[in-house]
Write a protein that holds these residues in place. Structure first.
Motif, mmCIF file in Angstrom:
data_model
loop_
_atom_site.group_PDB
_atom_site.id
_atom_site.type_symbol
_atom_site.label_atom_id
_atom_site.label_comp_id
_atom_site.label_asym_id
_atom_site.label_seq_id
_atom_site.Cartn_x
_atom_site.Cartn_y
_atom_site.Cartn_z
ATOM 1 N N ARG A 319 -26.349 73.781 28.327
ATOM 2 C CA ARG A 319 -27.756 74.172 28.324
ATOM 3 C C ARG A 319 -27.967 75.340 27.353
ATOM 4 N NH1 ARG A 319 -27.794 74.834 33.684
ATOM 5 N NH2 ARG A 319 -28.134 72.697 34.264
ATOM 6 N N GLN A 320 -27.034 76.281 27.375
ATOM 7 C CA GLN A 320 -27.103 77.426 26.460
ATOM 8 C C GLN A 320 -26.974 76.960 25.008
ATOM 9 O OE1 GLN A 320 -27.717 80.685 26.684
ATOM 10 N NE2 GLN A 320 -28.290 80.244 28.801
ATOM 11 N N ARG A 321 -25.974 76.113 24.756
ATOM 12 C CA ARG A 321 -25.679 75.712 23.384
ATOM 13 C C ARG A 321 -26.854 74.943 22.775
ATOM 14 N NH1 ARG A 321 -23.388 71.335 21.063
ATOM 15 N NH2 ARG A 321 -22.858 70.357 23.040
ATOM 16 N N SER A 328 -31.799 74.512 18.655
ATOM 17 C CA SER A 328 -32.886 75.445 18.992
ATOM 18 C C SER A 328 -33.936 74.830 19.914
ATOM 19 C CB SER A 328 -33.558 75.969 17.717
ATOM 20 O OG SER A 328 -32.594 76.497 16.848
ATOM 21 N N LEU A 329 -33.482 74.068 20.913
ATOM 22 C CA LEU A 329 -34.428 73.483 21.867
ATOM 23 C C LEU A 329 -34.947 74.571 22.812
ATOM 24 C CD1 LEU A 329 -32.606 70.196 22.948
ATOM 25 C CD2 LEU A 329 -34.456 70.430 21.287
ATOM 26 N N SER A 330 -36.085 74.307 23.438
ATOM 27 C CA SER A 330 -36.580 75.232 24.458
ATOM 28 C C SER A 330 -35.648 75.136 25.670
ATOM 29 C CB SER A 330 -37.994 74.833 24.875
ATOM 30 O OG SER A 330 -37.955 73.598 25.571
ATOM 31 N N ALA A 331 -35.681 76.178 26.512
ATOM 32 C CA ALA A 331 -34.833 76.179 27.709
ATOM 33 C C ALA A 331 -35.153 74.963 28.564
ATOM 34 C CB ALA A 331 -35.054 77.466 28.497
ATOM 35 N N TYR A 332 -36.432 74.615 28.599
ATOM 36 C CA TYR A 332 -36.839 73.469 29.410
ATOM 37 C C TYR A 332 -36.253 72.157 28.876
ATOM 38 C CZ TYR A 332 -39.529 69.690 31.284
ATOM 39 O OH TYR A 332 -39.864 68.503 31.869
ATOM 40 N N GLY A 335 -32.639 71.910 29.453
ATOM 41 C CA GLY A 335 -32.375 71.614 30.859
ATOM 42 C C GLY A 335 -32.547 70.136 31.174
ATOM 43 N N VAL A 336 -33.608 69.532 30.628
ATOM 44 C CA VAL A 336 -33.862 68.109 30.893
ATOM 45 C C VAL A 336 -32.724 67.250 30.336
ATOM 46 C CG1 VAL A 336 -35.377 66.152 30.367
ATOM 47 C CG2 VAL A 336 -36.367 68.367 30.959
ATOM 48 N N LEU A 337 -32.291 67.549 29.104
ATOM 49 C CA LEU A 337 -31.215 66.749 28.507
ATOM 50 C C LEU A 337 -29.903 66.943 29.259
ATOM 51 C CD1 LEU A 337 -31.736 67.114 24.645
ATOM 52 C CD2 LEU A 337 -31.964 65.050 26.021
ATOM 53 N N THR A 338 -29.582 68.203 29.576
ATOM 54 C CA THR A 338 -28.323 68.488 30.262
ATOM 55 C C THR A 338 -28.262 67.774 31.609
ATOM 56 O OG1 THR A 338 -28.118 70.601 29.143
ATOM 57 C CG2 THR A 338 -26.867 70.338 31.164
ATOM 58 N N GLY A 356 -32.210 64.646 11.519
ATOM 59 C CA GLY A 356 -32.451 65.961 10.939
ATOM 60 C C GLY A 356 -33.588 66.677 11.642
ATOM 61 N N ASP A 357 -33.829 66.321 12.906
ATOM 62 C CA ASP A 357 -34.964 66.894 13.634
ATOM 63 C C ASP A 357 -34.651 66.829 15.138
ATOM 64 O OD1 ASP A 357 -37.337 67.455 14.939
ATOM 65 O OD2 ASP A 357 -38.583 66.251 13.590
ATOM 66 N N ALA A 358 -34.182 67.974 15.679
ATOM 67 C CA ALA A 358 -33.729 68.001 17.071
ATOM 68 C C ALA A 358 -34.882 67.810 18.046
ATOM 69 C CB ALA A 358 -33.014 69.316 17.363
#
Ligand SMILES: [Zn+2]
Length: 497
Positions: A319-321, A328-332, A335-338, A356-358
């Motif tokens: 989640r941190q990584r 550079s994803l948002s914390a939210y 969290g959803v992906l993790t 090329g677009d996270a």
């Protein structure tokens, strides 16, 4: 918090370990086998038998404890917990009492009041994790005709890891988050499948409340242990209900927490109420004593290091990584992906790399991929779109300016039939009118065909532009980039006349 009390919760989570055989004998642990088909003299508690520790069960427990940041004891032993119950033929449960193999860990949870919207990390302390054997199951006649109660001993002797949290959980929602995070973690590291419906994750909640008194001191109510909560929703509901019930009861009787006034309760999910069952046994009631038939376990430092090494990236680290560069994803979003597990995260990373677009890759996965799987009741591994091909689709959509509803159509065809993004777009005949000269020409014709709309627009009725735009989209069969059309249309309307 609007409630006039604070909730104090400690959770005891029991998980069945993913071993092929039981904790102290060679019987298998397959779920759903015919009653009493997986038993032997050892787990039936026959006189004279000797238990032998299942090494795999011990290693899985170490894995869990390390992932929960626990300290591992160098020396641990087994104890008998004595009680009589028909589903426990030995009349004692082999467990760990004063020297558990691990203690003092923690688990990070999302403590946001709306976890679907934000991520607010909170560490919940863990007192200990210890290993013990499960009991069997009594099968009561539920027809109401007063038939016999039967007992199925297949589960007797199945390895259970008991994880005891500190009373640091402050709401039903946090308890839900704790169990969800625990389940994700233990699944990811291969310790348990954590299927609550099959009983491989069970939960007891110790609940009481803290109430501020008129003199500013605090009163704490007696602890009630709600037993055998078997769904995540019921954990949350039972805690919220029980806290409110204790607050109201305190208003009537004023009874505070004192030694010996802890009770246990059951949860009736259909009625949404807890029912106090009995006074809780103190540990002295179980006459714990060391198990004479099992040798203590000396845990080698090297073995612990090797297991720690093999854990891989844990959900909290992941989640941190994902919140850092290059994603550079948002914390939210992280969290959803993790929460979807390592395989989905690996898929995301590959798709994001190709696209090329996270952010786009994350949106496509959390909306389209997961939505489509849910709708078609398929598993993630059955999706015929590789991460690279999803990345290609994102690139194609961006390059051509394909409108989102058309892009979804392409995705749906790919998710049913496989195939590449470019071939699918070509096959569906989706050719985006991107040529500015061509689009301008179509727009001019549309304005000429609707002089009234153009006049209305000039008179300040800006909505009138939508009528012209509708004609342009119809003319291009919906294949024009909406942003480009908006821009050109405004230019033309300002210029015209
Ligand atoms: Zn057995």
């Amino acid at each position: 918090m609007s409630e006039p009390y604070q909730i104090i919760v400690g959770l005891e989570v029991h998980v069945q370990l993913l071993t092929r055989t039981k904790l102290f004998c060679g019987c298998t642990t397959v779920f759903g086998a015919p009653p009493n088909s997986q038993v032997c003299p050892v787990c039936l508690g026959m006189p004279g038998v000797l238990p032998v520790l299942n090494r795999k069960a011990f290693d899985l427990s170490l894995r869990a404890a390390l992932a929960l940041n626990c300290e591992i004891a160098g020396f641990t032993k087994w104890d008998r917990k004595n009680y009589y119950y028909p589903d426990l033929p030995k009349n004692f449960q082999t467990s760990q009492f004063d020297l558990p193999f691990s203690s003092e860990g923690w688990l990070e949870i999302n403590a946001a009041s709306d976890p679907r919207k934000e991520y607010l990390p909170k560490r919940i302390g863990i007192f200990r994790a210890h290993l013990e054997e499960d009991a069997g199951k009594n099968l009561h006649d539920e027809s109401g005709r007063g038939g016999d109660t039967k007992v199925d001993l297949n589960r007797t002797g199945t390895p259970l890891l008991e994880i005891v949290s500190k009373p640091e959980i402050s709401s039903g929602g946090e308890a839900r988050s704790y169990v969800e995070e625990m389940r994700l973690l233990l699944r990811e590291i291969g310790v348990s499948d954590c299927e609550m419906q099959e009983g491989s994750l069970r939960c007891d909640a110790n609940v009481n409340v803290r109430i501020e008194q008129p003199d500013r001191s605090f009163a704490v109510t007696p602890i009630v242990e709600i037993k055998n909560l078997n769904s995540i929703g019921s954990i949350e509901r039972a805690i919220e209900y029980e806290a409110r019930r204790q607050y109201e009861q305190f208003g009537r009787d004023g009874i505070r927490l004192s030694p010996g006034n802890k009770t246990t309760a059951g949860w009736n999910d259909a009625k949404g109420i807890t029912k106090v069952q009995r006074t809780k046994e103190e540990s002295a009631d179980y006459r714990y004593f060391p198990e004479p038939d099992l040798v203590p376990v000396v845990v080698e430092r090297e073995a612990v290091a090797a297991i720690r090494e093999s854990l891989g990236e844990l959900p909290a680290q992941q989640r941190q990584r994902l919140q850092q560069s290059p994603y550079s994803l948002s914390a939210y979003d992280a969290g959803v992906l993790t929460a979807q597990g390592r395989r989905v995260v690996a898929y995301f990373e590959a798709a994001a790399g190709r696209a090329g677009d996270a952010k786009s890759a994350c949106n496509w996965i959390t909306n389209e991929v997961l939505g489509s799987l849910k709708q078609s009741e398929r598993r993630f591994e059955d999706l015929p779109i590789s991460a690279d091909e999803l990345g290609n689709l994102i690139v194609e959509v961006k390059k051509s300016g394909l409108p989102m509803n058309k892009a979804r159509e392409v995705f749906n065809v790919m998710s049913n039939e496989g195939g590449t993004a470019s071939a699918t777009i070509a096959r569906l005949g989706f050719v985006v009118v991107a040529d500015v000269v061509q689009l301008r020409d179509i727009i001019r014709k549309a304005i000429a065909a609707q002089p009234q709309a153009a006049a209305d627009f000039k008179a300040g009725k800006t909505k009138a532009a939508d009528r012209i735009k509708g004609m342009v989209m119809k003319e291009t069969k919906g294949m024009a980039n909406a942003e480009t059309v908006n821009k050109l249309l405004l230019e033309e309307l300002s210029d015209a006349g």
